[in-house]
Design a protein around this motif. Structure first.
Motif, short mmCIF file in Angstrom:
data_model
loop_
_atom_site.label_atom_id
_atom_site.label_comp_id
_atom_site.label_asym_id
_atom_site.label_seq_id
_atom_site.Cartn_x
_atom_site.Cartn_y
_atom_site.Cartn_z
N ASN A 1 -35.15 59.68 -25.65
CA ASN A 1 -34.18 60.54 -24.96
C ASN A 1 -34.19 61.96 -25.53
O ASN A 1 -33.15 62.58 -25.72
CB ASN A 1 -32.78 59.94 -25.02
CG ASN A 1 -31.84 60.58 -24.00
OD1 ASN A 1 -32.29 61.06 -22.95
ND2 ASN A 1 -30.56 60.63 -24.31
N ILE A 2 -35.41 62.46 -25.79
CA ILE A 2 -35.59 63.84 -26.25
C ILE A 2 -35.95 64.69 -25.03
O ILE A 2 -36.91 64.38 -24.32
CB ILE A 2 -36.72 63.93 -27.29
CG1 ILE A 2 -36.41 63.04 -28.50
CG2 ILE A 2 -36.93 65.37 -27.72
CD1 ILE A 2 -37.58 62.94 -29.48
N GLN A 3 -35.22 65.74 -24.81
CA GLN A 3 -35.49 66.64 -23.70
C GLN A 3 -36.01 67.97 -24.24
O GLN A 3 -35.30 68.67 -24.95
CB GLN A 3 -34.25 66.84 -22.85
CG GLN A 3 -33.75 65.56 -22.19
CD GLN A 3 -32.62 65.80 -21.22
OE1 GLN A 3 -32.33 66.93 -20.86
NE2 GLN A 3 -31.98 64.72 -20.80
N LEU A 4 -37.25 68.29 -23.90
CA LEU A 4 -37.88 69.53 -24.35
C LEU A 4 -38.38 70.31 -23.14
O LEU A 4 -38.74 69.73 -22.11
CB LEU A 4 -39.07 69.23 -25.28
CG LEU A 4 -38.77 68.49 -26.58
CD1 LEU A 4 -40.06 68.22 -27.34
CD2 LEU A 4 -37.81 69.27 -27.45
N ASP A 5 -38.40 71.62 -23.28
CA ASP A 5 -39.01 72.45 -22.24
C ASP A 5 -40.50 72.17 -22.21
O ASP A 5 -41.10 71.73 -23.20
CB ASP A 5 -38.74 73.93 -22.52
CG ASP A 5 -37.28 74.29 -22.34
OD1 ASP A 5 -36.59 73.62 -21.55
OD2 ASP A 5 -36.83 75.25 -23.00
N SER A 6 -41.11 72.46 -21.07
CA SER A 6 -42.54 72.17 -20.94
C SER A 6 -43.24 73.24 -20.12
O SER A 6 -42.62 73.98 -19.35
CB SER A 6 -42.76 70.81 -20.27
OG SER A 6 -42.30 70.82 -18.93
#
Length: 217
Positions: free
Chosen positions: A22-27
Motif C-alpha cells: 500500500n505504498i503510493q508513489l508518483d510515476s
C-alpha cells in the motif's frame, strides 16, 4: 520518490510489491515498446536500459528490482515482504535468487530471442537458435523448483517478494510463449500456488501501469 515504470515483467513485479505494501508513489511511464528505455535520456539514468528505476528525493537513482524492493522494505517495513529478521530475509533472497538465476532469466532471454525478436534484434545481441533450449531449461527448472516446495509459498507459509517475482514471470511466459506454455497440471505445488496468487488484488491491478492504477483508485 518517483518510479520510472513500464509495461514489462520487472516493473510489474515492483507494482505488485507496492500494491501489497500500500505504498503510493508518483510515476513516469517509460515506453519500452518504442525503445524509450534505450534512448540517451534514460540511459543516463540506467546505463543497462532496464526498467524499473527509482528516483530518490535527492535526485539519485536505484535500479534493479531486488535492490529497489529491499530499499523500500527498509523504509516501509509493514507488511513484511522480505523478512522480519536476518533468517527470513536470507530465506527470501535465497528463493528469489533461485528463481531468477534458474528460471526467469531463461524466460527473459528466450522471449528476446523468439517472440520478441523483431523488437530486440536492433537493440541487443540476440541468438534465435538458442530460444528453444532456453525454454526447455526453464521448463525443467520449474519442475525442479516445484519439487522443493513444502508449503503454500516459496518461503513456506510466508508470502514474500520472491513469490511476486516468480508469479509475474510465469504469468508473462504463459501469455507470450505460445509454442511452449507452462503445463501447470504437471506441477504438484506450483499449480495451486499460481492459482492462489492469481486471486490477490495486487496480481490483477499490477497489470496496469502505476499512473492508471493511481487514476482509478
Amino acid at each position: 520518490m518517483l518510479v520510472l515504470d513500464a509495461i514489462s515483467p520487472a516493473p510489474r513485479c515492483l507494482r505488485m510489491f507496492l500494491l501489497e505494501k500500500n505504498i503510493q508513489l508518483d510515476s513516469q511511464f517509460i515506453d519500452v515498446i518504442t525503445g524509450e528505455n534505450r534512448e540517451t535520456e534514460y540511459l543516463s539514468i540506467n546505463p543497462a536500459g532496464q526498467t524499473p528505476s527509482l528516483q530518490l528525493d535527492d535526485g539519485s537513482y536505484i535500479t534493479e528490482s531486488l535492490a529497489i524492493a529491499e530499499y523500500l522494505e527498509e523504509l516501509y517495513p509493514q507488511p513484511v515482504l522480505i523478512g522480519n529478521n536476518p533468517k527470513e530475509r536470507a530465506e527470501t533472497r535465497m528463493w528469489w535468487r533461485r528463481v531468477e538465476l534458474n528460471i526467469t532469466e531463461f524466460i527473459h532471454n528466450a522471449f528476446h530471442y523468439s517472440e520478441g525478436l523483431n523488437r530486440f534484434k536492433s537493440r541487443i545481441p540476440v541468438v534465435p537458435e538458442a530460444a528453444p533450449g532456453l525454454k526447455m531449461v526453464a521448463q525443467d527448472r520449474i519442475q525442479w523448483l516445484d519439487s522443493m516446495m513444502h508449503g503454500l509459498y516459496l518461503c513456506g507459509d510466508r508470502f514474500s517478494a520472491a513469490d511476486i517475482w516468480l508469479y509475474v514471470w510465469l504469468d508473462f511466459a504463459n501469455q507470450v510463449q505460445v509454442n511452449q506454455p507452462i503445463n501447470f497440471s504437471q506441477l504438484k505445488h506450483l499449480s495451486s500456488w499460481f492459482e492462489e496468487i492469481s486471486k490477490r488484488s495486487s496480481a490483477q491491478l499490477s497489470q496496469k501501469p502505476l499512473h492508471e492504477i493511481k487514476k482509478n483508485s
